[in-house]
Write a protein that holds these residues in place. Structure first.
Motif, PDB file in Angstrom:
ATOM      1  N   VAL A   1      -9.366  -0.029  -2.434  1.00 14.35           N
ATOM      2  CA  VAL A   1      -9.729   0.685  -1.204  1.00 14.35           C
ATOM      3  C   VAL A   1      -9.512  -0.237  -0.015  1.00 14.35           C
ATOM      4  N   ASP A   2      -8.796   0.256   0.988  1.00 14.66           N
ATOM      5  CA  ASP A   2      -8.617  -0.470   2.248  1.00 14.66           C
ATOM      6  C   ASP A   2      -9.865  -0.212   3.081  1.00 14.66           C
ATOM      7  N   LEU A   3     -10.652  -1.244   3.322  1.00 17.54           N
ATOM      8  CA  LEU A   3     -11.911  -1.100   4.053  1.00 17.54           C
ATOM      9  C   LEU A   3     -11.719  -1.102   5.562  1.00 17.54           C
ATOM     10  N   ASP A   4     -10.528  -1.470   6.033  1.00 18.18           N
ATOM     11  CA  ASP A   4     -10.280  -1.580   7.467  1.00 18.18           C
ATOM     12  C   ASP A   4      -9.355  -0.508   8.028  1.00 18.18           C
ATOM     13  N   ALA A   5      -8.648   0.232   7.184  1.00 23.13           N
ATOM     14  CA  ALA A   5      -7.721   1.256   7.676  1.00 23.13           C
ATOM     15  C   ALA A   5      -8.480   2.324   8.452  1.00 23.13           C
ATOM     16  N   THR A   6      -7.911   2.758   9.555  1.00 23.19           N
ATOM     17  CA  THR A   6      -8.507   3.835  10.331  1.00 23.19           C
ATOM     18  C   THR A   6      -7.895   5.163   9.885  1.00 23.19           C
ATOM     19  N   GLU A   7      -8.520   6.223  10.298  1.00 25.46           N
ATOM     20  CA  GLU A   7      -7.999   7.549   9.980  1.00 25.46           C
ATOM     21  C   GLU A   7      -6.586   7.697  10.539  1.00 25.46           C
ATOM     22  N   ARG A   8      -6.362   7.105  11.678  1.00 23.45           N
ATOM     23  CA  ARG A   8      -5.065   7.212  12.358  1.00 23.45           C
ATOM     24  C   ARG A   8      -3.958   6.490  11.614  1.00 23.45           C
ATOM     25  N   ASP A   9      -4.227   5.296  11.054  1.00 20.49           N
ATOM     26  CA  ASP A   9      -3.148   4.520  10.436  1.00 20.49           C
ATOM     27  C   ASP A   9      -3.081   4.611   8.904  1.00 20.49           C
ATOM     28  N   ALA A  10      -3.973   5.370   8.283  1.00 15.73           N
ATOM     29  CA  ALA A  10      -4.010   5.440   6.817  1.00 15.73           C
ATOM     30  C   ALA A  10      -2.712   5.986   6.220  1.00 15.73           C
ATOM     31  N   GLN A  11      -2.157   7.054   6.792  1.00 19.60           N
ATOM     32  CA  GLN A  11      -0.927   7.659   6.249  1.00 19.60           C
ATOM     33  C   GLN A  11       0.221   6.651   6.265  1.00 19.60           C
ATOM     34  N   GLU A  12       0.406   5.983   7.397  1.00 19.01           N
ATOM     35  CA  GLU A  12       1.512   5.029   7.537  1.00 19.01           C
ATOM     36  C   GLU A  12       1.333   3.848   6.594  1.00 19.01           C
ATOM     37  N   LEU A  13       0.115   3.334   6.492  1.00 19.10           N
ATOM     38  CA  LEU A  13      -0.148   2.205   5.585  1.00 19.10           C
ATOM     39  C   LEU A  13       0.052   2.606   4.124  1.00 19.10           C
ATOM     40  N   GLY A  14      -0.407   3.798   3.758  1.00 23.72           N
ATOM     41  CA  GLY A  14      -0.222   4.281   2.394  1.00 23.72           C
ATOM     42  C   GLY A  14       1.255   4.415   2.047  1.00 23.72           C
ATOM     43  N   ALA A  15       2.050   4.940   2.996  1.00 23.08           N
ATOM     44  CA  ALA A  15       3.494   5.081   2.776  1.00 23.08           C
ATOM     45  C   ALA A  15       4.162   3.716   2.658  1.00 23.08           C
ATOM     46  N   ARG A  16       3.702   2.738   3.436  1.00 22.91           N
ATOM     47  CA  ARG A  16       4.258   1.382   3.382  1.00 22.91           C
ATOM     48  C   ARG A  16       4.051   0.768   1.996  1.00 22.91           C
ATOM     49  N   ILE A  17       2.839   0.909   1.451  1.00 22.81           N
ATOM     50  CA  ILE A  17       2.559   0.344   0.124  1.00 22.81           C
ATOM     51  C   ILE A  17       3.355   1.076  -0.944  1.00 22.81           C
ATOM     52  N   LEU A  18       3.423   2.398  -0.864  1.00 21.46           N
ATOM     53  CA  LEU A  18       4.191   3.167  -1.841  1.00 21.46           C
ATOM     54  C   LEU A  18       5.664   2.770  -1.804  1.00 21.46           C
ATOM     55  N   ASP A  19       6.246   2.633  -0.609  1.00 25.36           N
ATOM     56  CA  ASP A  19       7.655   2.230  -0.495  1.00 25.36           C
ATOM     57  C   ASP A  19       7.894   0.880  -1.150  1.00 25.36           C
ATOM     58  N   TRP A  20       6.971  -0.074  -0.931  1.00 20.47           N
ATOM     59  CA  TRP A  20       7.110  -1.397  -1.541  1.00 20.47           C
ATOM     60  C   TRP A  20       7.029  -1.297  -3.064  1.00 20.47           C
ATOM     61  N   LEU A  21       6.057  -0.540  -3.598  1.00 23.76           N
ATOM     62  CA  LEU A  21       5.899  -0.420  -5.047  1.00 23.76           C
ATOM     63  C   LEU A  21       7.123   0.227  -5.691  1.00 23.76           C
ATOM     64  N   ILE A  22       7.714   1.210  -5.009  1.00 28.46           N
ATOM     65  CA  ILE A  22       8.933   1.853  -5.526  1.00 28.46           C
ATOM     66  C   ILE A  22      10.096   0.875  -5.459  1.00 28.46           C
ATOM     67  N   ALA A  23      10.266   0.197  -4.334  1.00 34.07           N
ATOM     68  CA  ALA A  23      11.379  -0.751  -4.164  1.00 34.07           C
ATOM     69  C   ALA A  23      11.329  -1.867  -5.196  1.00 34.07           C
ATOM     70  N   ASP A  24      10.134  -2.326  -5.554  1.00 33.24           N
ATOM     71  CA  ASP A  24       9.991  -3.397  -6.546  1.00 33.24           C
ATOM     72  C   ASP A  24       9.946  -2.882  -7.983  1.00 33.24           C
ATOM     73  N   GLY A  25      10.065  -1.587  -8.176  1.00 27.65           N
ATOM     74  CA  GLY A  25      10.075  -1.026  -9.521  1.00 27.65           C
ATOM     75  C   GLY A  25       8.724  -1.020 -10.205  1.00 27.65           C
ATOM     76  N   ILE A  26       7.655  -1.187  -9.432  1.00 26.30           N
ATOM     77  CA  ILE A  26       6.313  -1.178 -10.016  1.00 26.30           C
ATOM     78  C   ILE A  26       5.885   0.247 -10.336  1.00 26.30           C
ATOM     79  N   VAL A  27       6.286   1.199  -9.500  1.00 29.39           N
ATOM     80  CA  VAL A  27       6.071   2.615  -9.789  1.00 29.39           C
ATOM     81  C   VAL A  27       7.392   3.357  -9.622  1.00 29.39           C
ATOM     82  N   ALA A  28       7.508   4.497 -10.285  1.00 25.51           N
ATOM     83  CA  ALA A  28       8.698   5.341 -10.179  1.00 25.51           C
ATOM     84  C   ALA A  28       8.667   6.141  -8.880  1.00 25.51           C
ATOM     85  N   ALA A  29       9.812   6.442  -8.343  1.00 27.86           N
ATOM     86  CA  ALA A  29       9.901   7.186  -7.085  1.00 27.86           C
ATOM     87  C   ALA A  29       9.494   8.649  -7.264  1.00 27.86           C
TER      88      ALA A  29
END
Length: 195
Positions: free
Chosen positions: A9-37
């Protein structure tokens, strides 16, 4: 039997930036092959769709053996949420102002009803009603939002962004730190549980 999960859980993310931060982490996990796209039916909760482990999922866990369960995937959740560890309950809560620990269960893990009194309805106020979920500490009597309290064994965490890994082996501390770093150095909590 049950389904095990771990949620960062991100304890500092605001309602405004949660979507963008979540997409950033997902993109990294997909790019590194940790999760499937591709999103598949591999998680519980939400809409039931998540991302299966990718070919390099072992970068995130301490056990390289794949888990052969149906619930074996990654899910990003955004929005005001009280994340919890599933079965059981928190043993204690700590005031963010005076650092007093409030025991919530007795020595045989039975709830202490009077200790839970100050917290009653506060999670709902914070998550569902959009309020602050103000708790008056039984020790110092000062008010603070429920989202600022800490819970024994990180049983609860209030936040706008969470990353849940269903059926994965234990996440490494290096991986959880890297997620915090990629979130801009945000504080995180790791909840582990079972449904």
């Amino acid at each position: 039997m049950g389904d095990y999960f771990q949620t960062i859980v991100d304890l500092d993310a605001t309602e405004r930036d949660a979507q963008e931060l979540g997409a950033r982490i997902l993109d990294w996990l997909i790019a590194d092959g940790i999760v499937a796209a591709e999103r598949t039916d591999c998680v519980l909760g939400g809409d039931g769709y998540g991302h299966a482990p990718g070919p390099h999922f072992t970068k995130a866990v301490d056990d390289p053996d794949p888990v052969g369960l149906w619930t074996n995937g990654f899910h990003v959740q955004t929005g005001r949420t009280v994340f919890d560890s599933g079965q059981g309950d928190a043993g204690a809560a700590t005031c963010p102002l005076c650092r007093a620990e409030i025991r919530l269960v007795d020595e045989v893990w039975q709830p202490i009803e009077s200790a839970w009194g100050p917290f009653e309805g506060r999670f709902q106020d914070w998550a569902e009603d959009g309020g602050e979920g103000i708790v008056h500490c039984p020790s110092c009597a000062r008010p603070s939002g429920i989202d600022r309290w800490s819970w024994e064994d990180d049983y609860y965490a209030c936040g706008h962004l969470g990353f849940t890994f269903w059926g994965w082996a234990e996440l490494t501390s290096g991986f959880t730190r890297e997620i915090g770093r990629r979130l801009g150095g945000h504080r995180t909590a790791l909840l582990a549980g079972k449904l």
